[in-house]
Structure formats: C-alpha cells, structure tokens
Motif scaffolding. Structure first.
Motif, PDB file in Angstrom:
ATOM      1  N   VAL A  73      -7.898 -13.913 -16.716  1.00 27.83           N
ATOM      2  CA  VAL A  73      -6.688 -14.688 -16.403  1.00 27.83           C
ATOM      3  C   VAL A  73      -5.504 -14.201 -17.243  1.00 27.83           C
ATOM      4  O   VAL A  73      -4.390 -14.059 -16.743  1.00 27.83           O
ATOM      5  N   VAL A  74      -5.770 -13.926 -18.521  1.00 33.16           N
ATOM      6  CA  VAL A  74      -4.713 -13.417 -19.403  1.00 33.16           C
ATOM      7  C   VAL A  74      -4.222 -12.052 -18.910  1.00 33.16           C
ATOM      8  O   VAL A  74      -3.028 -11.772 -18.898  1.00 33.16           O
ATOM      9  N   GLY A 202      -2.755  -2.806 -15.901  1.00 34.32           N
ATOM     10  CA  GLY A 202      -4.093  -2.470 -15.429  1.00 34.32           C
ATOM     11  C   GLY A 202      -4.875  -3.645 -14.883  1.00 34.32           C
ATOM     12  O   GLY A 202      -4.380  -4.760 -14.734  1.00 34.32           O
ATOM     13  N   VAL A 203      -6.147  -3.361 -14.585  1.00 37.54           N
ATOM     14  CA  VAL A 203      -7.075  -4.339 -14.021  1.00 37.54           C
ATOM     15  C   VAL A 203      -8.119  -4.673 -15.085  1.00 37.54           C
ATOM     16  O   VAL A 203      -8.568  -3.797 -15.826  1.00 37.54           O
ATOM     17  N   LEU A 208     -16.451  -3.948 -20.054  1.00 34.02           N
ATOM     18  CA  LEU A 208     -16.057  -3.156 -21.217  1.00 34.02           C
ATOM     19  C   LEU A 208     -17.005  -3.339 -22.405  1.00 34.02           C
ATOM     20  O   LEU A 208     -17.368  -2.348 -23.056  1.00 34.02           O
ATOM     21  N   PRO A 209     -17.436  -4.562 -22.752  1.00 33.19           N
ATOM     22  CA  PRO A 209     -18.372  -4.690 -23.885  1.00 33.19           C
ATOM     23  C   PRO A 209     -19.638  -3.855 -23.702  1.00 33.19           C
ATOM     24  O   PRO A 209     -20.111  -3.223 -24.664  1.00 33.19           O
ATOM     25  N   VAL A 210     -20.188  -3.831 -22.480  1.00 31.29           N
ATOM     26  CA  VAL A 210     -21.395  -3.045 -22.215  1.00 31.29           C
ATOM     27  C   VAL A 210     -21.076  -1.561 -22.326  1.00 31.29           C
ATOM     28  O   VAL A 210     -21.840  -0.781 -22.929  1.00 31.29           O
ATOM     29  N   GLU A 340      -4.590   4.071 -24.185  1.00 33.46           N
ATOM     30  CA  GLU A 340      -5.612   3.447 -23.341  1.00 33.46           C
ATOM     31  C   GLU A 340      -6.074   2.111 -23.914  1.00 33.46           C
ATOM     32  O   GLU A 340      -6.176   1.109 -23.191  1.00 33.46           O
ATOM     33  N   SER A 341      -6.355   2.081 -25.224  1.00 31.86           N
ATOM     34  CA  SER A 341      -6.822   0.838 -25.823  1.00 31.86           C
ATOM     35  C   SER A 341      -5.723  -0.219 -25.871  1.00 31.86           C
ATOM     36  O   SER A 341      -6.003  -1.417 -25.781  1.00 31.86           O
ATOM     37  N   VAL A 342      -4.458   0.219 -25.995  1.00 28.04           N
ATOM     38  CA  VAL A 342      -3.351  -0.735 -25.955  1.00 28.04           C
ATOM     39  C   VAL A 342      -3.252  -1.372 -24.572  1.00 28.04           C
ATOM     40  O   VAL A 342      -3.042  -2.577 -24.444  1.00 28.04           O
ATOM     41  N   ARG A 343      -3.423  -0.568 -23.523  1.00 25.43           N
ATOM     42  CA  ARG A 343      -3.393  -1.116 -22.165  1.00 25.43           C
ATOM     43  C   ARG A 343      -4.538  -2.100 -21.948  1.00 25.43           C
ATOM     44  O   ARG A 343      -4.413  -3.049 -21.165  1.00 25.43           O
ATOM     45  N   GLN A 344      -5.647  -1.868 -22.633  1.00 25.77           N
ATOM     46  CA  GLN A 344      -6.810  -2.752 -22.495  1.00 25.77           C
ATOM     47  C   GLN A 344      -6.933  -3.693 -23.692  1.00 25.77           C
ATOM     48  O   GLN A 344      -8.041  -4.104 -24.044  1.00 25.77           O
TER      49      GLN A 344
END
Length: 419
Positions: A73-74, A202-203, A208-210, A340-344
């Motif tokens: 949601v965020v 992004g989506v 991601l944790p896995v 990449e990590s900033v986008r995620q």
C-alpha cells in the motif's frame, strides 16, 4: 574554513526531519504515558506473566504481517495515509482499553491485533520517511535527536503517569492516563499533515525477503541475523523490566521514578553519541555498548531488588545509544547505497522490520515457555542474561560490514543517491 562550513551545513537536519521528529516525539510521549503501565495494568488484573506474553506475541505477529502487506500500500503512494491511520489506531487501542477496563485482560487477542496493526503501520511508514529525509551525514545526528526526545518522553511521561495513578483512585488514575494518551496520539495525526508526500517508484516486490536470503555474498544475510538478535533482546526486556520494578516495589510512583532516572541518563548519553560518534567509529562504539549491556545484567544474580534494577537501568541507559545508533544508521546507509535499493526502499524497510520481528517472536515464545515452566528468580535471571546477551551476536554479524563501510567511506561521494 569554507569546507568546514559546508560540512556543518551538510550535517544539519532539514525542516522535514524536524517535523518527523516532532511526530515521533508525540507518539513516544503518548506511548510512554500509558505503555509503561499497560503491562502493570494487565498484571494487576491477571497476575499472569504468560497472559502478558501472549498479548505481546500476538502484537509482534500482527506487526510482522502488517509490515509485509502494508508495504504494498505504501509503495502505491499512500505513505502518509498509512502513517495517520497507524497513529489513529494507536489512539483507538487505548479507547478500547478504556471501554473494557479491568476486563481488558480477557480480550488479549483483540488488544494484540489492534496494537500490532497500529504499531506496524506507524513504524513502517516512519522508517520510510526517515530514510527519505535523512542522508548518511545526518543519520547519526537524527538518531541522536530521536533518542534525546525519546529519553525526555521517558523522563517526564511515566513519572507524570505514576504521580496521577498514585494520587488518584488506581482505576480512575489509569483511565485518566489512557485518555491523555489518546489525545496526544490525535495531536500526532494533526502534525503529520505538514509532512510532504514523496514520489514512489516501481512495483512492490512481494518476494524480496526470499530473494535476498537466496542471494550469495549479500551483506543483508548477516545484517538480518543482527536485526533478529536486536529484536530478540527488545521483546523480553520491553515486557519484563517495568513489570519487575513494579513487582519489587508495588508502587506505580516508584516505577515512574525509575523511568525518570534512567531516561535522564539516556538523554545525556544519546546527546553525546549523536554528536560525536562518526561512521568510522561505529564498530568499536557498538562493541563497547554491547559488552556493557551484558555486564549490567549480572547484578540481578546477587538478588533482584529495586537497587539492582536501578543499577541495570542506569547502565543500560548509559550504553544503549552506542549499540542502537550505529546499528540503525548502518542499516539505512545500506538501503541507500545505490539507485536500485533506493527505488525499493519500501521493500528493504519491510525486510528490516521482518528481521526485527523474527527475533521478537522467537524471544517472546521463549519467554512464554519459560514462565509457564517456572517463575523462580534464578530461572528469570538466566532468561534475562540469555536474552540480554543477544547484542553480542548482533555485533558479530555487523562487524564485517561496519569495518568495510568505514574503509570505503573516503572513496564514496559526499551525498547519497538522490531521492
């Protein structure tokens, strides 16, 4: 001179940082007013450690699920809406306690679900916004100020609660404290309207944790171990310390005095750690804090009393900033290391919170099993020592990353990836 002036400006907090600190301060004040005594309130109604443990376990489980689901949601752009809902639900939690009164202990499942949802929403969004309004040069300072405000809240709020409860009919005093907390949470919602919504990208990556756990060579593997160790300590100590002080003294006022003294020490300690500890000093600072946090548990084995609790509380308040400030700053620096990590960032913050939640859940399960088998003082002391030694595991997991980042610091650009 110009270079020094530029560096000083770079380390200053922005207006959005101060607004976020203000919302955090209101949240912590409201939580400290009532949260310090919530365990005591439930204990007086049940005299059951396990019941309080189940409430806390349900809270942690619901928090973890909230982090993972609400991250989506965020990511869709509803950051501040989720933030306000989280604060409002915290107010709703105390409204439920007010309505149920002493029978609240029979609705542990409801309280745990609401508290977990509210806390999960607040801390997920708080950490997303914290990442967005801070930079590597300001994180230690931001964390220092956050600790300072938390310490001030810890000094004033529980002491005022203890004073109210002690000088009024106990039930009436508790109801007054819960009502004041409700009002402060509402004030936090109002202040949050001055925070700015930032664009998300992004989506949402549900897995991601896995994926991170399956990636070889990533520092996140060891850092997740460190986060789990951090959460392992937080859970049991968050439940036990205030409750043990009350059980030893039988006085809400003395519990308020305990938090006043220990928070005053924490206020001073967080100020100096936030001001002086630089990224290159994080590993030795964290080691010093870790060892001290274990040592201050040992007086319990000479007898559990108000004095030994006070020695523990003062020692913990003095050294815990050396442990938490480097840990928090380093993890968020890792999130901001590349585009990449900033986008995620939402997914990585969810990953961080899931690591903490895993430690909290395991720790609380251990607590429930232990107190169900025995509540002998020696058994409880051993439990506290085992759980309280988790920061050393945390440092072992973090030391390689902290040293590598300290070595790379001079080669890196001054500012983080632009958000």
């Amino acid at each position: 001179m110009q270079k020094a002036h530029w560096a000083d400006r770079a380390e200053r907090l922005t207006s959005q940082s101060w607004l976020l600190l203000a919302v955090h301060a209101l949240f912590v004040i409201a939580s400290s007013l009532s949260g310090t005594f919530l365990g005591v309130y439930l204990w007086k109604a049940s005299h059951n450690f396990a019941a309080i443990g189940w409430f806390t376990l349900l809270t942690h489980l619901c928090m973890a699920l909230t982090f993972w689901i609400v991250g989506y949601v965020v990511k869709k752009g509803y950051t501040l809406l989720c933030f306000r809902i989280g604060i409002a639900l915290s107010a709703g939690f105390y409204a439920i306690v007010l309505l149920l009164g002493t029978s609240a202990v029979h609705y542990i499942w409801l309280l745990g679900l609401v508290q977990g949802l509210a806390t999960g929403l607040f801390w997920l969004v708080f950490n997303v916004i914290y990442f967005e309004v801070s930079e590597p040069d300001t994180r230690d300072r931001f964390n220092g100020w956050m600790g300072i405000f938390g310490a001030i809240a810890g000094m004033v709020a529980p002491w005022c609660s203890g004073l109210l409860i002690s000088h009024m009919n106990a039930e009436r005093g508790y109801r007054m404290v819960f009502m004041i907390s409700l009002g402060i949470f509402i004030a936090g919602v109002v202040v949050s309207f001055w925070l700015r919504q930032r664009r998300t990208e992004g989506v949402y990556e549900w897995r991601l944790p896995v994926r991170i756990l399956q990636t070889k060579g990533t520092p996140w593997r060891s850092i997740l171990g460190a986060l789990a160790a951090q959460g392992f300590r937080e859970s049991v100590f968050g439940v036990m310390i205030g409750l043990l002080v009350y059980i030893q003294t039988g006085s809400e006022m003395k519990l308020g005095n305990f938090t006043l003294i220990t928070s005053a020490i924490a206020f001073i300690s967080f100020y100096f750690v936030g001001k002086w500890v630089k990224p290159s000093w994080r590993s030795p600072a964290m080691l010093l804090g870790t060892v001290a946090l274990i040592v201050v548990i040992l007086p319990f084995f000479f007898g559990l009393s108000y004095m030994t609790m006070l020695i523990f509380g003062i020692g913990t308040s003095l050294f815990i900033p050396l442990y938490t400030v480097p840990m928090t700053s380093a993890v968020f620096d890792l999130i901001g290391q590349n585009e990449e990590s900033v986008r995620q960032r939402e997914e990585y913050i969810v990953l961080r919170e899931l690591g903490l939640s895993a430690g909290r859940i395991v720790s609380m399960l251990l607590f429930i099993v232990t107190v169900s088998v025995s509540q002998d003082p020696l058994v409880l002391n051993i439990l506290l020592l085992v759980v309280g030694s988790a920061p050393f595991v945390c440092w072992l997991c973090m030391r390689g990353y902290l040293r590598s980042m300290a070595g790379q610091r001079e080669k890196m650009p001054r500012r983080e990836v632009t958000r």
